[in-house]
Write a protein that holds these residues in place. Structure first.
Motif, mmCIF file in Angstrom:
data_model
loop_
_atom_site.group_PDB
_atom_site.id
_atom_site.type_symbol
_atom_site.label_atom_id
_atom_site.label_comp_id
_atom_site.label_asym_id
_atom_site.label_seq_id
_atom_site.Cartn_x
_atom_site.Cartn_y
_atom_site.Cartn_z
ATOM 1 N N GLU A 31 0.819 -1.210 0.000
ATOM 2 C CA GLU A 31 0.000 0.000 0.000
ATOM 3 C C GLU A 31 0.856 1.265 0.000
ATOM 4 N N GLN A 171 -8.655 -2.316 0.403
ATOM 5 C CA GLN A 171 -7.863 -1.168 -0.016
ATOM 6 C C GLN A 171 -7.936 -0.957 -1.528
ATOM 7 N N THR A 172 -8.192 -2.038 -2.249
ATOM 8 C CA THR A 172 -8.267 -1.969 -3.711
ATOM 9 C C THR A 172 -9.549 -2.638 -4.172
ATOM 10 N N TYR A 199 -7.109 3.757 1.153
ATOM 11 C CA TYR A 199 -5.952 3.837 2.047
ATOM 12 C C TYR A 199 -6.231 4.667 3.295
#
Length: 209
Positions: A31, A171-172, A199
């Motif tokens: 990240e 996060q994605t 994030y």
């Protein structure tokens, strides 16, 4: 640099210009690397300690101190990308003594979601088990094996019988990873919820650093 101190150079600052080192948990390496590349933070380097330290949080403050002392001569500033992470305030005390900043919050689940938002939900989610992108990818190594569930699956309900749901903090936006997280919830016998966090406070903290 010791064998278990993973140093990933991301910065490309010219000689004579001060750099910032992000000293982070290995669970955040992907990240942080993505944020460095996306924002063109050429002044920022990344060094990661092993993510498995989270299984022994009492060891985190000493390992962070060792890494700060090892790297600080090469950098104008060091930013510690750990939250409290189960150290009971000891990591904060170590960072204060060393004169380095660290990220705010109790753990990465809070700062990915945004610490204020996470804490506001805490009273209603005390029976939630959380996974991030990293923990979803590393579910076997960081959840199943350490708890012995690969050898004794019958222990599942002893460990997770009081949990109600698994919250996947994404996060994605990755469909395959979402399905893997859903399979993790099924394996633990928990309801599944996906919550896209991006994030969160991690991006904002690094931008300030």
């Amino acid at each position: 640099m010791t064998p278990d101190d993973i140093l990933t150079r991301k910065g490309r600052a010219p000689e004579g210009r001060g750099k910032v080192l992000a000293l982070a948990c290995g669970a955040l390496a992907r990240e942080i690397g993505a944020l460095i590349e996306a924002n063109g933070w050429d002044h920022l380097d990344l060094a990661c300690l092993p993510a498995i330290l989270h299984n022994t949080p009492d060891a985190i403050p000493a390992r962070v101190e060792e890494a700060v002392l090892r790297h600080r001569a090469a950098y104008a500033r060091i930013f510690v990308v750990y939250a409290d992470c189960g150290t009971g305030g000891r990591l904060r005390a170590t960072c204060d003594r060393l004169g380095v900043e660290m990220i705010e919050g109790p753990h990465c689940y809070a700062f990915f979601e945004g610490t204020d938002s996470f804490l506001a939900r805490a009273e209603d989610e005390f029976r939630a088990f959380y996974l991030t992108d990293f923990l979803t990818r590393q579910f076997e190594a960081f959840v199943i094996a350490p708890l012995g569930l690969d050898r004794h699956p019958e222990l599942r309900d002893m460990y997770f019988g009081h949990y109600k749901k698994l919250v996947y903090q994404a996060q994605t936006d990755d469909a395959a990873l979402t399905e893997k997280a859903r399979a993790c919830a099924d394996r633990l016998g928990l309801a599944f919820e996906r919550r896209f966090t991006g994030y969160g406070d991690l991006a904002r903290a690094l931008a300030r650093a």
